[in-house]
Design a protein around this motif. Structure first.
Motif, PDB file in Angstrom:
ATOM      1  N   HIS A  48       0.857  -1.190   0.000  1.00 25.71           N
ATOM      2  CA  HIS A  48       0.000   0.000   0.000  1.00 25.71           C
ATOM      3  C   HIS A  48       0.889   1.235   0.000  1.00 25.71           C
ATOM      4  O   HIS A  48       1.712   1.425   0.879  1.00 25.71           O
ATOM      5  CB  HIS A  48      -0.921   0.029   1.216  1.00 25.71           C
ATOM      6  CG  HIS A  48      -1.858   1.200   1.206  1.00 25.71           C
ATOM      7  ND1 HIS A  48      -2.396   1.728   2.354  1.00 25.71           N
ATOM      8  CD2 HIS A  48      -2.344   1.950   0.176  1.00 25.71           C
ATOM      9  CE1 HIS A  48      -3.172   2.739   2.028  1.00 25.71           C
ATOM     10  NE2 HIS A  48      -3.156   2.900   0.720  1.00 25.71           N
ATOM     11  N   THR A  49       0.712   2.057  -0.998  1.00 28.60           N
ATOM     12  CA  THR A  49       1.583   3.197  -1.209  1.00 28.60           C
ATOM     13  C   THR A  49       0.920   4.500  -0.786  1.00 28.60           C
ATOM     14  O   THR A  49      -0.310   4.608  -0.785  1.00 28.60           O
ATOM     15  CB  THR A  49       1.994   3.247  -2.695  1.00 28.60           C
ATOM     16  OG1 THR A  49       2.996   4.216  -2.894  1.00 28.60           O
ATOM     17  CG2 THR A  49       0.793   3.523  -3.588  1.00 28.60           C
ATOM     18  N   ALA A  50       1.731   5.479  -0.428  1.00 30.69           N
ATOM     19  CA  ALA A  50       1.194   6.741   0.081  1.00 30.69           C
ATOM     20  C   ALA A  50       0.330   7.454  -0.955  1.00 30.69           C
ATOM     21  O   ALA A  50      -0.596   8.196  -0.586  1.00 30.69           O
ATOM     22  CB  ALA A  50       2.331   7.653   0.538  1.00 30.69           C
ATOM     23  N   GLN A  51       0.590   7.244  -2.258  1.00 35.49           N
ATOM     24  CA  GLN A  51      -0.226   7.889  -3.276  1.00 35.49           C
ATOM     25  C   GLN A  51      -1.685   7.451  -3.208  1.00 35.49           C
ATOM     26  O   GLN A  51      -2.570   8.144  -3.702  1.00 35.49           O
ATOM     27  CB  GLN A  51       0.282   7.578  -4.690  1.00 35.49           C
ATOM     28  CG  GLN A  51       1.726   7.884  -4.965  1.00 35.49           C
ATOM     29  CD  GLN A  51       2.563   6.628  -4.793  1.00 35.49           C
ATOM     30  OE1 GLN A  51       2.808   6.180  -3.687  1.00 35.49           O
ATOM     31  NE2 GLN A  51       3.007   6.041  -5.900  1.00 35.49           N
ATOM     32  N   ALA A 103      -3.735  -7.482   1.499  1.00 37.03           N
ATOM     33  CA  ALA A 103      -4.032  -6.284   0.709  1.00 37.03           C
ATOM     34  C   ALA A 103      -2.915  -5.259   0.917  1.00 37.03           C
ATOM     35  O   ALA A 103      -2.424  -5.098   2.028  1.00 37.03           O
ATOM     36  CB  ALA A 103      -5.373  -5.690   1.141  1.00 37.03           C
ATOM     37  N   CYS A 104      -2.461  -4.584  -0.121  1.00 37.36           N
ATOM     38  CA  CYS A 104      -3.016  -4.494  -1.476  1.00 37.36           C
ATOM     39  C   CYS A 104      -2.114  -5.230  -2.478  1.00 37.36           C
ATOM     40  O   CYS A 104      -1.823  -4.723  -3.574  1.00 37.36           O
ATOM     41  CB  CYS A 104      -3.129  -3.048  -1.880  1.00 37.36           C
ATOM     42  SG  CYS A 104      -4.018  -2.000  -0.729  1.00 37.36           S
ATOM     43  N   SER A 162     -11.890  -2.362   0.554  1.00 38.73           N
ATOM     44  CA  SER A 162     -12.186  -3.355   1.594  1.00 38.73           C
ATOM     45  C   SER A 162     -11.240  -3.204   2.774  1.00 38.73           C
ATOM     46  O   SER A 162     -11.649  -3.361   3.931  1.00 38.73           O
ATOM     47  CB  SER A 162     -12.078  -4.771   1.020  1.00 38.73           C
ATOM     48  OG  SER A 162     -13.073  -5.007   0.052  1.00 38.73           O
ATOM     49  N   LEU A 163      -9.987  -2.909   2.487  1.00 41.65           N
ATOM     50  CA  LEU A 163      -9.020  -2.712   3.561  1.00 41.65           C
ATOM     51  C   LEU A 163      -9.422  -1.529   4.428  1.00 41.65           C
ATOM     52  O   LEU A 163      -9.416  -1.616   5.664  1.00 41.65           O
ATOM     53  CB  LEU A 163      -7.626  -2.513   2.955  1.00 41.65           C
ATOM     54  CG  LEU A 163      -6.411  -2.345   3.871  1.00 41.65           C
ATOM     55  CD1 LEU A 163      -6.240  -0.943   4.394  1.00 41.65           C
ATOM     56  CD2 LEU A 163      -6.437  -3.346   5.012  1.00 41.65           C
ATOM     57  N   ASP A 164      -9.787  -0.424   3.802  1.00 37.45           N
ATOM     58  CA  ASP A 164     -10.187   0.762   4.566  1.00 37.45           C
ATOM     59  C   ASP A 164     -11.426   0.477   5.402  1.00 37.45           C
ATOM     60  O   ASP A 164     -11.512   0.889   6.562  1.00 37.45           O
ATOM     61  CB  ASP A 164     -10.438   1.926   3.605  1.00 37.45           C
ATOM     62  CG  ASP A 164     -10.690   3.228   4.336  1.00 37.45           C
ATOM     63  OD1 ASP A 164      -9.718   3.785   4.903  1.00 37.45           O
ATOM     64  OD2 ASP A 164     -11.853   3.676   4.374  1.00 37.45           O
ATOM     65  N   ASP A 165     -12.395  -0.240   4.842  1.00 39.70           N
ATOM     66  CA  ASP A 165     -13.578  -0.648   5.604  1.00 39.70           C
ATOM     67  C   ASP A 165     -13.172  -1.384   6.879  1.00 39.70           C
ATOM     68  O   ASP A 165     -13.708  -1.137   7.971  1.00 39.70           O
ATOM     69  CB  ASP A 165     -14.464  -1.583   4.780  1.00 39.70           C
ATOM     70  CG  ASP A 165     -15.206  -0.883   3.666  1.00 39.70           C
ATOM     71  OD1 ASP A 165     -15.186   0.361   3.607  1.00 39.70           O
ATOM     72  OD2 ASP A 165     -15.808  -1.601   2.842  1.00 39.70           O
TER      73      ASP A 165
END
Length: 524
Positions: free
Chosen positions: A44-47, A202-203, A324-327
């Motif tokens: 998972h990247t900062a962008q 993820a991701c 889904s990860l943010d959820d």
């Protein structure tokens, strides 16, 4: 830089938090020992986190952590690769010191000193759930439940502590969160502070979305990075990679354009991944992708049209997996809040490295360039620390710093051989004058997937010097202030002799400090 206190431990059971008596100048003062929840994702990247960059997606739950705490805007890794990055985090040491330097030839030595073991000695209960990816089984954890290898998005397998491997129904990101909450609810010892590692797949490639989000972002056109068509002039190592969206992204495995009669290098792997779905779910999956597949093969795009088509499919699927990860981060935060645990818990969110979202025309990571060396790092502070630090922290930090930070927070002794430094002074709002001015990086995995050359280097606040070695001997120098996208290699150009010499001296100083014997590696 590391704060150490002499402590006498008194066990209390309120909210499962032990307490300390800190003796200072003859006066006793009570202070809570904080819990730690460490959430780490893969690639998972900062962008792709909106509190850092809102061009692409919104990540409201991840942003909650930053908004309620601190956001590190100069957070980096020591080796941009999943297994090595995890080993750096666990040990507080660079890859050459912890022995796990690439994903192809290494098995993590679980007998060595690690931060979870030291937390156990300090009275903490430790647990890890999700991705491990270090070849050996976990040590230093009172409880663990991990996925084999990279793990599967659909109906994944989990390895239990009794060494059974069990297939479970569901989407991996949801299951890891459910299992983490179950441990907090039913298995943790309420008489001890705890450190829980929640490690998501993820991701990571190949970005298989949760079925309910298959249609998400389909109406969105993502902006193409300015350097998507980079020609790599003056950068032969960048030109030699095999991580081009256009050339190397597999049409079936990565973009899901399945053709039963076709053949690609990763077709069978893709078939195995989606073959994990049961008949009902597979129909939902196929009903979504088949019209896209039919249109793709009918149009048969080529050249730039194909490159940009692949980019849009990549971005959409990545964003769906991230949704889904943010959820799930929101679900976990809500649980901690409902149980009254947030006020006593440090919540950390980061990734094992950054990732390319089309910059330089790439996907994947590995290089010391900014997009993969840099990683998101946000921390929601316990209530008693909130008044001391909030907002952005600009000091340069690295993933070898997590181990000493957690030990420092726990009141545990930080062994002298740990190479990272505690971030606790920064979390307390202090501004240490002697904070590091440079970072060391070393990537080893070559020849291997994506064919990124071996390299090491130094990064300061403004400049970056990289040496690619092994089957190549090339140096690169970048002025990050004037050239943040690292397109113009300044090494050897007139006027940069002094800064090059200064950076080479600093690079050598770091190699001596960390005992990375480069001379031996250059000969092999």
């Amino acid at each position: 830089m590391t704060s150490k206190s002499t402590v006498n431990l008194i066990c209390l059971t309120s909210l499962g938090i032990s307490q300390l008596i800190l003796t200072s100048c003859g006066e006793a003062q009570k202070e809570e020992r904080f819990n730690i929840v460490y959430i780490m994702t893969d690639d998972h990247t900062a962008q792709m986190m909106s509190c850092y960059d809102n061009r692409y997606v919104e990540t409201p739950n991840l942003d909650r952590i930053a908004n309620d705490g601190v956001k590190f805007v100069n957070s980096f890794v020591a080796n941009s690769l999943s297994g090595p990055s995890r080993a750096c985090m666990l040990t507080g040491k660079h890859s050459h010191a912890n022995g796990f330097y690439d994903n192809t030839n290494c098995v993590f030595d679980g007998s060595q000193q690690t931060m979870p073991k030291l937390l156990q000695k300090a009275g903490y209960q430790t647990a890890i759930i999700g991705k491990w990816h270090l070849e050996s089984l976990p040590t230093g954890f009172d409880y663990w439940e991990i996925v084999p290898g990279q793990g599967d998005y659909y109906n994944p397998r989990f390895i239990k502590m009794n060494n059974d491997t069990i297939k479970e129904k569901g989407y991996l990101t949801n299951l890891i969160t459910e299992k983490s909450i179950n441990w907090l609810e039913n298995q943790k010892d309420n008489d001890k502070p705890f450190c829980l590692f929640v490690h998501h797949k993820a991701c990571h490639r190949d970005w298989l979305p949760e079925l309910k989000y298959l249609s998400l972002y389909e109406d969105k056109t993502f902006p193409l990075p300015d350097n998507f068509y980079d020609d790599y002039e003056g950068r032969p190592a960048a030109a030699a990679q095999e991580m081009s969206i256009f050339k190397d992204m597999d049409i079936m495995y990565d973009t899901k354009m399945y053709n039963p009669q076709g053949a690609t290098p990763l077709k069978s792997t893709y078939e195995a991944f989606v073959g994990r779905l049961d008949e009902t779910d597979r129909k939902v999956y196929n009903d979504f992708y088949q019209p896209i597949i039919d249109e793709f093969y009918k149009k048969n795009p080529q050249g730039k049209e194909l490159a940009e088509w692949k980019y849009q499919r990549y971005m959409r699927d990545y964003a769906k997996v991230l949704k889904s990860l943010d959820d799930n981060v929101g679900v976990l935060l809500d649980y901690l809040e409902q149980q009254g645990l947030l006020k006593n818990t440090l919540v950390v969110y980061t990734s094992d490295q950054g990732f390319y979202m089309g910059e330089h025309g790439w996907f994947d990571k590995r290089f010391m360039y900014e997009e993969s060396m840099r990683t998101p790092l946000v921390m929601r502070l316990p209530d008693k620390m909130k008044q001391k630090a909030k907002g952005e922290i600009s000091k340069m930090v690295q993933n070898i710093d997590y181990a000493p930070t957690f030990l420092d927070l726990a009141g545990a002794e930080i062994p002298s051989d740990i190479q990272g430094v505690s971030l606790l002074p920064l979390l307390k709002g202090e501004k240490p004058l002697d904070w590091r001015k440079s970072l060391y990086y070393h990537f080893y995995e070559y020849p291997a997937e994506h064919m990124v050359k071996r390299h090491y280097g130094v990064r300061t606040e403004r400049y970056k010097l990289i040496h690619f070695y092994n089957d190549i001997d090339v140096w690169e120098l970048y002025d990050l202030q004037e050239d943040p996208k690292e397109m113009n290699n300044l090494f050897g150009k007139e006027g940069y002799e002094d800064i090059t010499n200064e950076l080479k001296k600093e690079l050598k100083r770091l190699q001596v400090q960390y005992n990375d014997k480069i001379e031996d590696k250059l000969q092999n």
